[in-house]
Design an enzyme around this catalytic site. Sequence first.
Site: not given
Length: 476
Positions: A129, A183, A187
């Site tokens: 990220s 991840k 998000n």
Amino acid sequence: MTQAQIGVTGLAVMGANLARNLARHGHVVAVHNRSLSRTTKLVEEHGDEGTFLACETPEEFVAALERPRRVLIMVKAGAPTDAVIEEFAPLLEPGDMLVDGGNAHFLDTRRREAALRERGIHFVGTGVSGGEEGALLGPSIMPGGSKESYAALGPLLEDISAKVDGVPCCTHIGPDGAGHFVKMVHNGIEYADMQLIAEAYDLLRHGTGLDPARLADVFDEWNRGELSSYLIEITAEVLRQVDASTGRPLVDVIADRAEQKGTGRWTVQIALDLGVPVSGIAEAVFARSVSGHVELREAARGLPGPSGVTDKALGEEFVEDVRRALYASKIIAYAQGFDQIRAGSAEYGWDVDPGALATIWRGGCIIRAVFLDRIREAYEEETPPVTLLTAPLFVEALGLAQDSWRRVVAKAAELGIPVPGFSTALAYYDSLRAERLPAALIQGQRDFFGAHTYRRTDREGSFHTLWSGDRSEVGA
Ligand code: 6PG
């Protein structure tokens, strides 16, 4: 012949920037792309940043790598990832590592990891990220996969990751799909955070009538306090931007339809399967969806209700109320996201350390924030909280914010300003606090029409009322 410590295949911006970041840190990097022009361009433009070995074919690329080989795949998630795996896996040997740095679905990662494990290859699904700039200057990196692969890969990834207080924003998350799972939730939280910020903007813009330039100052100021974060910082930047062709604030000429690539939606889909209430993330996904339904919005525009009403009486105090409501709602959204991570970890046996995760999200990633340090502290307590909401720090923050929070949600309803994120967060807070929930009535209804039975507060067991009979109760 010089051998590369790592190879990157897929040289679109994210792949190219990660390759450059690795090279800038003194690692020899083999680079490969399906079309050679990208490889050539990278080496021509940035060859002086370190040592790149430009490779034309997969065979050449694999031969350029020291063993065990580390191959970082940076292609579009989905079928292209499978295609690249199929191209490279036959060229690799047991012990080699294939690392997928795309936004893959963690169930795909689990499937790929299991299949490659049978061939002796370590498959490492890793969250990355920080966008394009993060990839170049230091992202937050969330690798899954085996411990053994992390031993060989971790030092390189930690080296190129962002650092906060000298601590790398990279840690081994857990086996198989753990990295891509966290991840995905990152998000999801990103969606919720962005939605909440957007609602705060909307409340201040249309509630108090402040213009975007003035609001940019407000967000700049907020960025100096407990809300300090990358997303607040860029909000001020966006609000301050003036459109060159019209001279109007850019935010006023951007079409108000938020798009999405899918990770927020996956977060909610998986949360539903796991039974975790991530209402903040869900409302954020739905709010983007509502914004895109132009036909519904056009059809409904004339419905009765206040619209665009500015309340002249709202001043500095309201700005502070909104700031507090934003902080409280943000605590809820993150608490829900961390609940999902705990549930996913339990379901798949990953043993994810939430404190370590909060630590590596403090820098590099899109949701980086001072606030993550508070979450890290909460999980480092001797008895970690069941929900982040009950960590002493957050109990205090929520206590301080809640009057403002209620005023803001009530004012939004009065003015006709949609605040799905703020209001769902408050509803979640009040649901958890409530001594009794109306779920008891729902159980009664279910028992009435479907004999689904209910439990009692005063006795063990399941019960059913003979609704269409004499209405006596029987044990089920
Ligand atoms: C990151 C971002 C990155 C990307 C999102 C955008 O962590 O660097 O999250 O992964 O910007 O996927 O997602 P949407 O297009 O769905 O908003």
